[in-house]
Write a protein that holds these residues in place. Structure first.
Motif, PDB file in Angstrom:
ATOM      1  N   PRO A  90       0.844  -1.203   0.000  1.00 42.99           N
ATOM      2  CA  PRO A  90       0.000   0.000   0.000  1.00 42.99           C
ATOM      3  C   PRO A  90       0.879   1.251   0.000  1.00 42.99           C
ATOM      4  O   PRO A  90       1.950   1.251   0.604  1.00 42.99           O
ATOM      5  N   TRP A 123      -2.911   6.055   7.218  1.00 47.24           N
ATOM      6  CA  TRP A 123      -3.816   6.149   6.076  1.00 47.24           C
ATOM      7  C   TRP A 123      -3.059   5.719   4.822  1.00 47.24           C
ATOM      8  O   TRP A 123      -1.839   5.877   4.743  1.00 47.24           O
ATOM      9  N   SER A 124      -3.788   5.171   3.832  1.00 45.42           N
ATOM     10  CA  SER A 124      -3.150   4.673   2.606  1.00 45.42           C
ATOM     11  C   SER A 124      -3.767   5.337   1.382  1.00 45.42           C
ATOM     12  O   SER A 124      -4.981   5.571   1.344  1.00 45.42           O
ATOM     13  N   LYS A 131      -8.574   4.593   5.306  1.00 39.18           N
ATOM     14  CA  LYS A 131      -8.169   3.829   6.480  1.00 39.18           C
ATOM     15  C   LYS A 131      -9.215   2.752   6.746  1.00 39.18           C
ATOM     16  O   LYS A 131     -10.411   3.033   6.730  1.00 39.18           O
ATOM     17  N   TYR A 132      -8.744   1.546   6.972  1.00 42.77           N
ATOM     18  CA  TYR A 132      -9.619   0.412   7.288  1.00 42.77           C
ATOM     19  C   TYR A 132      -9.808   0.380   8.794  1.00 42.77           C
ATOM     20  O   TYR A 132      -8.832   0.298   9.544  1.00 42.77           O
ATOM     21  N   ASN A 182      -7.631  -0.831  -4.798  1.00 46.77           N
ATOM     22  CA  ASN A 182      -6.893  -0.233  -3.679  1.00 46.77           C
ATOM     23  C   ASN A 182      -7.652  -0.376  -2.359  1.00 46.77           C
ATOM     24  O   ASN A 182      -7.050  -0.662  -1.320  1.00 46.77           O
ATOM     25  N   LEU A 237      -6.722  -2.828   1.071  1.00 46.17           N
ATOM     26  CA  LEU A 237      -6.643  -2.370   2.461  1.00 46.17           C
ATOM     27  C   LEU A 237      -7.217  -3.414   3.410  1.00 46.17           C
ATOM     28  O   LEU A 237      -6.802  -3.539   4.558  1.00 46.17           O
ATOM     29  N   THR A 238      -8.211  -4.157   2.915  1.00 48.06           N
ATOM     30  CA  THR A 238      -8.952  -5.083   3.781  1.00 48.06           C
ATOM     31  C   THR A 238      -8.524  -6.538   3.575  1.00 48.06           C
ATOM     32  O   THR A 238      -8.988  -7.407   4.297  1.00 48.06           O
ATOM     33  N   VAL A 274     -14.426   1.252   5.817  1.00 47.42           N
ATOM     34  CA  VAL A 274     -13.274   2.024   5.319  1.00 47.42           C
ATOM     35  C   VAL A 274     -13.672   3.482   5.190  1.00 47.42           C
ATOM     36  O   VAL A 274     -14.689   3.815   4.571  1.00 47.42           O
TER      37      VAL A 274
END
Ligand SMILES: [Ca+2]
Length: 164
Positions: free
Chosen positions: A31, A38-39, A48-49, A81, A85-86, A159
């Motif tokens: 990421p 944060w990504s 952010k997850y 994307n 994250l998840t 998210v």
């Protein structure tokens, strides 16, 4: 079988496997960071997850407390994307809230951040609005990434996203 057909079948099998292998292991491991966990999900937004079970409105409130909104998704790249994250390899997916809600007034789904709702990634057979009660959208339904309309009172991880 005609040789050209055989080659085409081989290519298809080879490349589908390559895509699946990348998806399962490597591609999601990098990421692009923003700040404070944060990504980056597109040129001007970071996400952010949040692994906290909340109803849709509880998730909305949590995102607001971070100066953000539940994430909206407009392209396959953004979708990937957010999914990454998840994503946890070789694990069944957790369903998560994204920031889309059915507008009774307009008779269609809208993003709560006001952006245009044009891209979708529905699971087969969705949205099906079971019992006329499914007005919020979760992703990672049954398969990684796939969207489902469901009851907003359900508890999901979520998210958040904001411009950064
Ligand atoms: Ca549904």
């Amino acid at each position: 079988m005609h040789p050209a057909v055989g080659v085409a079948v081989l290519l298809l099998v080879c490349c589908l496997d390559t895509v699946r292998a990348g998806y399962e292991s490597g591609i999601c491991d990098r990421p692009q960071p923003c700040e404070n966990g944060w990504s980056r999900i597109d040129t001007d937004r970071c996400a952010k997850y949040i692994k906290d079970l909340q109803t849709f409105s509880g998730a909305e409130d949590h995102c607001h407390s971070l100066g953000s909104e539940l994430v909206s998704i407009h392209t396959a790249k953004e979708m990937f994307n957010v999914l990454c994250l998840t994503f946890i390899p070789f694990t069944p997916p957790d369903t998560i809230w994204i920031g889309a809600k059915f507008s009774r007034k307009q008779g269609l789904f809208t993003w709560i951040d006001g952006s245009e709702f044009s891209y979708t990634f529905w699971h087969e057979g969705e949205p099906n609005n079971v019992n006329g009660m499914e007005e919020c959208i979760e992703m990672n339904f049954g398969r990684w990434g796939k969207w489902n309309d469901t009851k907003c009172s359900k508890n999901n991880y979520f998210v958040c996203a904001k411009k950064m």
